[in-house]
Write a protein that holds these residues in place. Structure first.
Motif: not given
Ligand code: FES
Ligand code: FES
Length: 871
Positions: A51, A57-58, A60, A72
């Motif tokens: 995302c 979303c977590g 990364c 990110c």
């Molecule tokens: S890509 Fe989703 S939190 Fe970083």
């Protein structure tokens, strides 16, 4: 195509330095965040991009100076001089511990979210050691989304690591064995690449210029602003497409791009492709493609779109009615209703839902060779690589033999990767530029492009006699199918077929209409119309039970469909249908004792077809091949692995049939052999793959397991009929159904859902751990569907009102109640090993069970989803 011969070189100096996994590294500062630097420059791919740059979303997550953070959201200025650890830099013994725990506990499905979760878990375990409990871990998972697992087995795995439990996962070697998922360790550690993790020399990046208006004539497209931007190689428009402009699974009505003088039909329409040296450059330049429009008011109300004189929603079509699905049986419905002791009349409304698979769509296309022998190899995460190949070949005006599509197991799909998204765009750019081109959608683009779950309005009239025996069911449904057909007509057909639920009715009269509007396209999504329909069916059953004065369990027991009964659309059910009653009988004691305890309780019973049915000839091919070079055994089949475990099923079937160690088996899906004949959809992957692999193994045994030749097998389902087929008064519209009863328990004081009991008839559980995981994940999705998930569009524009993962209302780990799964096995006749599908049924009874529990709590009947949004 407008092309730049000598693109401007990337400017920037390697001025950001930090310690990565113990080594000092320097990266260009041009990256928008740390994640991009890690993935695109340093080729560190265990942190996934679900995302970026929104941090929601977590996937990364990495450790920065020992703290788990989403990469990110970290600018390169911020991380200068820091120490960063990714899974690649974690000590091997610790990596193995996590991999073993997740594999043994079934803590992953598609795996896309897991590396980020592992890093978060590592940070907590480093801090708290064995004292870390699952309850304490739950809030920390608030930074993460997992769309597959429902978090239950994820937490099992984390707990196992925290407590130092030794896990020794193995692949199961028999049907019915609870073993690890195929490739579980590599997926847990982020080592098994998804499409966006693949790099090839000379690869360029494509970004899509989407429309600004859902309904407008495109008057001009000016690429000059984009062409002057850094790194841009070319801008392509519809004028560059040599062959077919439109693609589509059933109707070829979905334009790959809208040409000048063409009309846009929804917010997901593509106007141009920008190809550049980096993804950031391509995306930035896509905004610089200037488009001139003549805007028109969009049709965003499906009822208004059906009205006489309404303007056509979709360019190139002749009607806003995409399809009508209808059938009736028994005496005239109004007469039967009139003579029923009790009747209800209720209109139910369900919402649009976004799949939110964690891996946004990504395609890599690689051309090779010259002239007439030039070919294109496409890496796709789609649910139907054969359809992808055929449509790409038609777009490029190439013989199909010159296009190969290779499946790269994806990071979740749930139906949302059936239609082409960016496969054609990457293929077109690669072919015309003669360069490898990757196109990865941003989360916002993904939201706008792929098809959603249909919002459907269902008006139900239903009746029963004084004892609660069901008499009449009259249904009229209108589904907003959005602009392009996708499989919208099939979804509404399935809603029609399933609106009678797993029950006997004396008379039925059902009609559903799929309407073309200028809203986002709606199509396949886990449940495929059955969820919407049975939210209503179960709702009217509960209302009738209250009128008769019997329990929710009792009215279902009195009417449940059994072997030999005629089901709603007229199908005479086979022995597999006894699974519905088996689920009810299994849940009975728990239901009655929970009701007696004074809790608020709701019960749902549902059915969902497995397979396409409706007269389709369904074929699955498989090949078993013994490689003499290394002694390994290839199992090739035609089905997409998207977390559900179809590759694991293939391994277990081959291991059992051939009597070999499952660790010797490699599973492959590509289009170099004609093994697939359609989409991985309709909960059919497991049974169709199992049938064909079983046949291939038997062919291999008959041939003495000769090495280096294809041993072929096929499984065919060709005995179904069309819904409403006048030639078959009792049409077998589906070859197989699965059944489930679910109970939702609400605490009367807090109003919180206390637990869910999910009893599922799966025919035969090939791998009970994976089956449980599928059901837990489905229930999680079903609770979100019931309570909080929504993906509305603006009625003025047809554009989504929110474009972030957080705004979808997906339940986080701390919101998921305990889910108790019990498996029932009533074998399906004519199905390999008696298997029934499990992919979709999991959330069919959930929303109605929640609605019934809420009614028990406060006396209010619910008619619309979601039921607790905004509370
Ligand atoms: S890509 Fe989703 S939190 Fe970083
Ligand atoms: S396993 Fe978590 S998103 Fe698929």
């Amino acid at each position: 195509m407008t092309q730049v011969d000598d693109p401007v070189a990337i400017a920037g100096a390697p001025t950001a330095s930090f310690v990565l996994n113990g080594e000092w590294v320097s990266v260009y500062r041009r990256h928008p965040h740390l994640l991009a630097a890690l993935r695109e420059e340093l080729d560190v791919t265990s942190p996934k991009d679900g995302c970026s740059p929104s941090g929601q979303c977590g996937c990364c997550t990495v450790l920065i100076d020992g703290k788990a953070v989403v990469s990110c959201q970290q600018s390169l200025d911020k991380i200068e001089g820091s120490s960063i650890v990714t899974l690649e830099g974690v000590d091997q013994a610790e990596r193995d511990t996590f991999a073993d725990a997740f594999a043994a506990c079934g803590g992953l499905q598609c795996g896309f979210c897991i590396p980020g979760i592992v890093m978060r878990a590592k940070a907590q375990i480093d801090k708290k050691g064995a004292s870390l409990t699952r309850e304490a871990m739950k809030p920390h998972l608030g930074a993460h989304l997992c769309r597959c697992t429902g978090y239950v087995k994820v937490l099992d795995a984390i707990e196992a690591v925290a407590q130092g439990r030794v896990c020794e996962p193995e692949l199961a070697s028999t049907i019915g064995g609870s073993g690890a998922k195929y490739e579980a360790a590599a997926l847990t550690l982020g080592d098994r690449g998804y499409v966006d993790d693949i790099r090839v020399p000379g690869m360029l990046h494509a970004a899509l210029r989407l429309t600004d208006h859902a309904r407008a004539e495109v008057l001009a497209i000016d690429p000059s602003g984009a062409l002057g931007a850094d790194g841009v190689r070319a801008v392509l428009t519809a004028a560059d497409i040599p062959g077919e402009l439109r693609v589509g699974l059933i109707h070829k009505d979905w334009p790959i791009m809208i040409p000048v003088n063409g009309f846009t039909s929804c917010a997901g329409d593509v106007l141009a492709i920008v190809v550049a040296d980096t993804r950031e450059q391509a995306r930035a330049a896509a905004d610089l493609v200037d488009v001139e429009y003549d805007t028109l008011p969009p049709n965003t109300d499906p009822v208004a779109a059906l009205a006489e004189g309404a303007p056509l929603s979709v360019w190139g079509t002749s009607s806003n009615t995409l399809s009508v699905s209808a059938y009736s049986r028994g005496d005239p419905i109004d007469e039967v209703l009139a003579r029923s002791a009790h009747t209800v009349h209720e209109t139910f409304r369900t919402q649009r839902i976004e799949h939110a698979f964690l891996e946004p769509e990504s395609t890599l296309a690689v051309p090779s060779g010259d002239g007439e022998t030039r070919t294109l190899h496409v890496y796709s995460g789609g649910q139907g690589v054969w359809d992808d190949r055929n449509d790409i070949a038609a777009m490029l005006e190439l013989d199909r033999s010159r296009v190969t599509v290779e499946l790269v197991s994806n990071g979740g799909a749930f139906g949302g990767k059936e239609d082409m998204s960016n496969q054609a765009h990457a293929a077109l750019a690669a072919w015309l530029l003669d360069h490898p081109v990757k196109c990865t959608l941003s989360r916002e683009e993904s939201f706008r492009i792929h098809a959603k779950r249909h919002p459907i309005t269902l008006e139900f009239h239903a009746g029963c006699d004084a004892e609660g025996n069901l008499t009449a069911l009259k249904v009229r449904g209108i589904g907003d199918s959005g602009a392009y057909a996708s499989v919208g007509m099939k979804v509404l057909e399935r809603a029609a077929g399933h609106s009678s639920g797993p029950y006997r009715w004396e008379a039925v009269d059902v009609e559903t209409i799929a309407v073309r509007t200028n809203n986002l396209v709606c199509g396949a999504f886990r449940g495929f119309g059955a969820n919407q329909a049975q939210f209503a069916t179960e709702g009217v059953l509960d209302r009738l039970a209250a009128m008769v004065g019997i329990s929710g369990w009792e009215i279902r027991k009195r009417n449940v469909v059994r072997s030999g009964d005629t089901w709603g659309p007229g199908q005479v059910m086979d022995d597999g249908a006894n699974g519905a009653e088996a689920c009810l009988d299994t849940i009975r004691d728990d239901y009655e004792s929970t009701v007696a305890s004074g809790k608020a309780v709701g019960l749902g019973l549902g059915l969902k077809n497995s397979g396409l049915g409706n007269g389709f000839r369904e074929v699955s091919g498989a090949v078993v091949r013994f490689r003499s070079s290394d002694g390994r055994v290839e199992v090739r089949h035609g089905w997409t692995e998207m977390g559900q475990g179809v590759h694991t099923v293939a391994v277990q079937v081959a291991a059992q049939e051939l009597g070999i160690d499952p660790a010797r088996i490699d599973v492959i899906v590509d289009t170099t052999r004609e093994l697939g004949f359609g989409q991985t959809t309709g909960s059919r992957g497991t049974l169709m793959a199992a049938g064909s692999v079983q046949q291939a193994c038997q062919a291999a045994i008959a041939a003495g397991c000769a090495p280096d030749v294809d041993h072929c097998g096929e499984h065919v389902v060709d005995w179904t009929h069309h819904l409403g087929d006048p030639e078959h008064p009792n049409p077998t519209i589906h070859s197989c159904f699965s059944y489930a009863a679910q109970m939702v328990v609400i605490d009367r004081d807090s109003g919180a859902i206390e637990r869910v009991l999910a009893v599922h008839d799966v025919g035969k559980a090939v791998n009970p751990t994976l089956v449980e995981g599928q059901i837990e994940g489905s229930v999680h999705m079903g609770l979100g569907y019931a309570l909080s998930e929504d993906f509305p569009t603006d009625p003025e524009t047809g554009f989504p009102t929110n474009l972030t993962l957080r705004s979808l209302g997906i339940l986080r780990a701390k919101d998921v109640p305990p889910i108790d799964v019990r498996i029932v096995e009533v074998p399906q006749p004519r199905s390999p090993y008696g298997i029934k599908g499990v992919g979709e049924i999991g959330l069919v009874p959930t929303a109605p069970a929640v609605a019934a529990a809420l009614h028990d709590l406060d006396g209010e009947w619910r008619t619309s989803l979601p039921m607790r949004s905004g509370e």
